[in-house]
Design a protein around this motif. Structure first.
Motif, PDB file in Angstrom:
ATOM      1  N   VAL A  35      -4.449  36.346   8.739  1.00 43.03           N
ATOM      2  CA  VAL A  35      -3.097  35.851   8.459  1.00 43.03           C
ATOM      3  C   VAL A  35      -2.064  36.933   8.740  1.00 43.03           C
ATOM      4  O   VAL A  35      -2.147  38.038   8.186  1.00 43.03           O
ATOM      5  N   GLU A  36      -1.110  36.619   9.574  1.00 44.31           N
ATOM      6  CA  GLU A  36      -0.047  37.543   9.942  1.00 44.31           C
ATOM      7  C   GLU A  36       0.743  37.966   8.710  1.00 44.31           C
ATOM      8  O   GLU A  36       1.096  37.140   7.864  1.00 44.31           O
ATOM      9  N   GLY A  37       1.016  39.259   8.606  1.00 48.93           N
ATOM     10  CA  GLY A  37       1.851  39.755   7.518  1.00 48.93           C
ATOM     11  C   GLY A  37       1.113  40.118   6.247  1.00 48.93           C
ATOM     12  O   GLY A  37       1.717  40.677   5.327  1.00 48.93           O
ATOM     13  N   VAL A  38      -0.183  39.818   6.176  1.00 50.43           N
ATOM     14  CA  VAL A  38      -0.950  40.131   4.968  1.00 50.43           C
ATOM     15  C   VAL A  38      -1.574  41.518   5.119  1.00 50.43           C
ATOM     16  O   VAL A  38      -2.167  41.825   6.149  1.00 50.43           O
ATOM     17  N   GLU A  39      -1.431  42.344   4.092  1.00 51.99           N
ATOM     18  CA  GLU A  39      -1.980  43.701   4.086  1.00 51.99           C
ATOM     19  C   GLU A  39      -3.320  43.709   3.349  1.00 51.99           C
ATOM     20  O   GLU A  39      -3.554  42.893   2.455  1.00 51.99           O
ATOM     21  N   PRO A  40      -4.208  44.644   3.679  1.00 55.61           N
ATOM     22  CA  PRO A  40      -5.499  44.712   2.983  1.00 55.61           C
ATOM     23  C   PRO A  40      -5.428  45.363   1.602  1.00 55.61           C
ATOM     24  O   PRO A  40      -6.407  45.347   0.862  1.00 55.61           O
ATOM     25  N   THR A  41      -4.284  45.942   1.252  1.00 59.67           N
ATOM     26  CA  THR A  41      -4.134  46.552  -0.074  1.00 59.67           C
ATOM     27  C   THR A  41      -2.815  46.074  -0.684  1.00 59.67           C
ATOM     28  O   THR A  41      -1.941  45.566   0.023  1.00 59.67           O
ATOM     29  N   ASN A  42      -2.701  46.259  -1.999  1.00 57.17           N
ATOM     30  CA  ASN A  42      -1.410  45.996  -2.630  1.00 57.17           C
ATOM     31  C   ASN A  42      -0.712  47.313  -2.967  1.00 57.17           C
ATOM     32  O   ASN A  42      -0.020  47.433  -3.976  1.00 57.17           O
ATOM     33  N   THR A  52      -4.094  40.881  -4.731  1.00 55.11           N
ATOM     34  CA  THR A  52      -4.421  41.155  -6.135  1.00 55.11           C
ATOM     35  C   THR A  52      -5.656  42.047  -6.243  1.00 55.11           C
ATOM     36  O   THR A  52      -6.412  42.203  -5.289  1.00 55.11           O
ATOM     37  N   ASP A  53      -5.844  42.579  -7.452  1.00 56.50           N
ATOM     38  CA  ASP A  53      -7.150  43.150  -7.768  1.00 56.50           C
ATOM     39  C   ASP A  53      -8.047  41.994  -8.240  1.00 56.50           C
ATOM     40  O   ASP A  53      -7.706  40.823  -8.028  1.00 56.50           O
ATOM     41  N   ARG A  54      -9.153  42.308  -8.893  1.00 62.81           N
ATOM     42  CA  ARG A  54     -10.090  41.243  -9.272  1.00 62.81           C
ATOM     43  C   ARG A  54      -9.904  40.786 -10.723  1.00 62.81           C
ATOM     44  O   ARG A  54     -10.790  40.172 -11.304  1.00 62.81           O
ATOM     45  N   TYR A  55      -8.729  41.052 -11.292  1.00 60.42           N
ATOM     46  CA  TYR A  55      -8.432  40.639 -12.661  1.00 60.42           C
ATOM     47  C   TYR A  55      -8.604  39.125 -12.808  1.00 60.42           C
ATOM     48  O   TYR A  55      -8.092  38.343 -12.008  1.00 60.42           O
ATOM     49  N   GLY A  56      -9.336  38.708 -13.844  1.00 58.32           N
ATOM     50  CA  GLY A  56      -9.737  37.315 -13.994  1.00 58.32           C
ATOM     51  C   GLY A  56      -8.598  36.329 -14.154  1.00 58.32           C
ATOM     52  O   GLY A  56      -8.742  35.151 -13.802  1.00 58.32           O
ATOM     53  N   ALA A  57      -7.439  36.775 -14.669  1.00 59.40           N
ATOM     54  CA  ALA A  57      -6.331  35.843 -14.907  1.00 59.40           C
ATOM     55  C   ALA A  57      -5.842  35.187 -13.618  1.00 59.40           C
ATOM     56  O   ALA A  57      -5.329  34.070 -13.636  1.00 59.40           O
ATOM     57  N   TYR A  58      -6.030  35.866 -12.474  1.00 56.09           N
ATOM     58  CA  TYR A  58      -5.554  35.298 -11.201  1.00 56.09           C
ATOM     59  C   TYR A  58      -6.346  34.054 -10.796  1.00 56.09           C
ATOM     60  O   TYR A  58      -5.906  33.294  -9.931  1.00 56.09           O
ATOM     61  N   ARG A  59      -7.506  33.852 -11.410  1.00 58.53           N
ATOM     62  CA  ARG A  59      -8.303  32.665 -11.063  1.00 58.53           C
ATOM     63  C   ARG A  59      -7.585  31.376 -11.426  1.00 58.53           C
ATOM     64  O   ARG A  59      -7.906  30.315 -10.891  1.00 58.53           O
ATOM     65  N   ALA A  60      -6.619  31.447 -12.344  1.00 59.00           N
ATOM     66  CA  ALA A  60      -5.855  30.250 -12.720  1.00 59.00           C
ATOM     67  C   ALA A  60      -5.000  29.745 -11.561  1.00 59.00           C
ATOM     68  O   ALA A  60      -4.644  28.566 -11.521  1.00 59.00           O
ATOM     69  N   MET A  61      -4.698  30.621 -10.601  1.00 64.59           N
ATOM     70  CA  MET A  61      -3.851  30.239  -9.467  1.00 64.59           C
ATOM     71  C   MET A  61      -4.719  29.648  -8.359  1.00 64.59           C
ATOM     72  O   MET A  61      -4.994  30.273  -7.347  1.00 64.59           O
ATOM     73  N   LYS A  62      -5.132  28.421  -8.582  1.00 63.75           N
ATOM     74  CA  LYS A  62      -6.113  27.793  -7.684  1.00 63.75           C
ATOM     75  C   LYS A  62      -5.515  27.407  -6.332  1.00 63.75           C
ATOM     76  O   LYS A  62      -6.240  27.236  -5.360  1.00 63.75           O
ATOM     77  N   ARG A  66      -5.761  34.261  -2.067  1.00 66.22           N
ATOM     78  CA  ARG A  66      -5.787  35.638  -2.584  1.00 66.22           C
ATOM     79  C   ARG A  66      -6.431  36.589  -1.583  1.00 66.22           C
ATOM     80  O   ARG A  66      -7.437  36.262  -0.961  1.00 66.22           O
ATOM     81  N   GLN A  67      -5.817  37.746  -1.439  1.00 73.04           N
ATOM     82  CA  GLN A  67      -6.397  38.857  -0.698  1.00 73.04           C
ATOM     83  C   GLN A  67      -6.727  39.943  -1.703  1.00 73.04           C
ATOM     84  O   GLN A  67      -5.835  40.500  -2.347  1.00 73.04           O
ATOM     85  N   PHE A  68      -8.021  40.232  -1.881  1.00 70.48           N
ATOM     86  CA  PHE A  68      -8.415  41.314  -2.784  1.00 70.48           C
ATOM     87  C   PHE A  68      -7.924  42.646  -2.225  1.00 70.48           C
ATOM     88  O   PHE A  68      -7.990  42.881  -1.017  1.00 70.48           O
ATOM     89  N   CYS A  69      -7.463  43.505  -3.117  1.00 68.79           N
ATOM     90  CA  CYS A  69      -6.959  44.815  -2.712  1.00 68.79           C
ATOM     91  C   CYS A  69      -8.120  45.750  -2.393  1.00 68.79           C
ATOM     92  O   CYS A  69      -8.955  46.049  -3.262  1.00 68.79           O
ATOM     93  N   TRP A  70      -8.157  46.239  -1.166  1.00 67.79           N
ATOM     94  CA  TRP A  70      -9.247  47.124  -0.737  1.00 67.79           C
ATOM     95  C   TRP A  70      -9.106  48.534  -1.296  1.00 67.79           C
ATOM     96  O   TRP A  70     -10.096  49.276  -1.341  1.00 67.79           O
ATOM     97  N   ALA A  71      -7.912  48.920  -1.746  1.00 66.97           N
ATOM     98  CA  ALA A  71      -7.779  50.228  -2.395  1.00 66.97           C
ATOM     99  C   ALA A  71      -8.545  50.223  -3.719  1.00 66.97           C
ATOM    100  O   ALA A  71      -9.211  51.199  -4.075  1.00 66.97           O
ATOM    101  N   HIS A  72      -8.479  49.107  -4.451  1.00 67.29           N
ATOM    102  CA  HIS A  72      -9.240  48.976  -5.687  1.00 67.29           C
ATOM    103  C   HIS A  72     -10.740  48.932  -5.396  1.00 67.29           C
ATOM    104  O   HIS A  72     -11.543  49.559  -6.101  1.00 67.29           O
ATOM    105  N   LEU A  73     -11.122  48.182  -4.363  1.00 61.29           N
ATOM    106  CA  LEU A  73     -12.546  48.076  -4.026  1.00 61.29           C
ATOM    107  C   LEU A  73     -13.100  49.429  -3.591  1.00 61.29           C
ATOM    108  O   LEU A  73     -14.235  49.784  -3.924  1.00 61.29           O
ATOM    109  N   ARG A  74     -12.293  50.183  -2.868  1.00 59.95           N
ATOM    110  CA  ARG A  74     -12.743  51.509  -2.411  1.00 59.95           C
ATOM    111  C   ARG A  74     -13.114  52.395  -3.602  1.00 59.95           C
ATOM    112  O   ARG A  74     -14.101  53.123  -3.561  1.00 59.95           O
TER     113      ARG A  74
END
Length: 202
Positions: free
Chosen positions: A126-133, A13-23, A27-35
């Motif tokens: 974690v196997e299979g997880v990408e650093p970006t979405n 995901t990106d850092r959009y606040g709505a994802y915080r509900a999924m406790k 979550r893997q933050f998208c590094w393309a957004h962070l870049r």
């Protein structure tokens, strides 16, 4: 509606606040957004902020160079984690510096990433997880282009038609299914009131 709040898998995901509900989710933050945010800091008029942004960018680029070496089979996951340890330490030091600055964007970014530090590095463990979405972004791109061309989709039904057709097309590409052939079979099955064919390779 798609992912329940008790979903226990990994989501990029990106850092959009709505994802915080999924406790329950990891979550893997998208590094393309962070870049993009690091680039924005590196282009700031303030020399101190620009220097910090360039340092954060440099660390991110080193981590990604190692990630691509891992993906190419040149290093193991153990090597990847060992080699990136120094970059992680320097990134954390940079974010700590950012979190104390008067510059609002730098301060907020530093504080938020430090609070969510574990969400930056799931892809290292974690196997299979990408650093970006980026895969999801690419899948959405045709619909975004259509919306830009037509300015809006014609109706709620038209919107759903485009969403579903393009979603199926993206899924077919990912799974290696000839989409047009599958679509013809699906239409034929629907007209004959038969079960739809699976969207999977034969």
């Amino acid at each position: 509606a798609l992912l329940l709040e008790d979903f226990k898998g990994v989501i990029g995901t990106d850092r959009y606040g709505a994802y915080r509900a999924m406790k329950s989710a990891i979550r893997q933050f998208c590094w393309a957004h962070l870049r993009r945010e690091f680039v924005a800091l590196s282009e700031a008029p303030n020399p101190g902020i620009a220097a910090l942004g360039k340092r954060l960018l440099a660390e991110q680029e080193e981590v990604f160079a190692l990630w691509h070496a891992f993906r190419a089979g040149e290093i193991s996951r153990k090597d990847l984690r060992a080699c990136t340890a120094i970059n992680l330490a320097r990134l954390k030091r940079g974010l700590l510096q950012a979190s104390t600055m008067d510059h609002k964007a730098a301060r907020n970014l530093g504080k938020d990433l430090l609070r969510n530090w574990d969400k930056l590095w799931v892809f290292l463990k974690v196997e299979g997880v990408e650093p970006t979405n980026n895969a999801a972004e690419r899948a959405l791109r045709p619909l975004v282009i259509l919306k830009r061309i037509f300015q809006r989709l014609p109706s709620p039904d038209g919107k759903r038609f485009f969403e579903r057709l393009l979603s199926l097309g993206a899924t077919a590409r990912i799974r290696g299914v000839p989409y047009f052939d599958w679509l013809l079979k699906a239409i034929r099955a629907a007209k004959l009131n038969q079960a739809l064919p699976a969207l999977e390779p034969a």
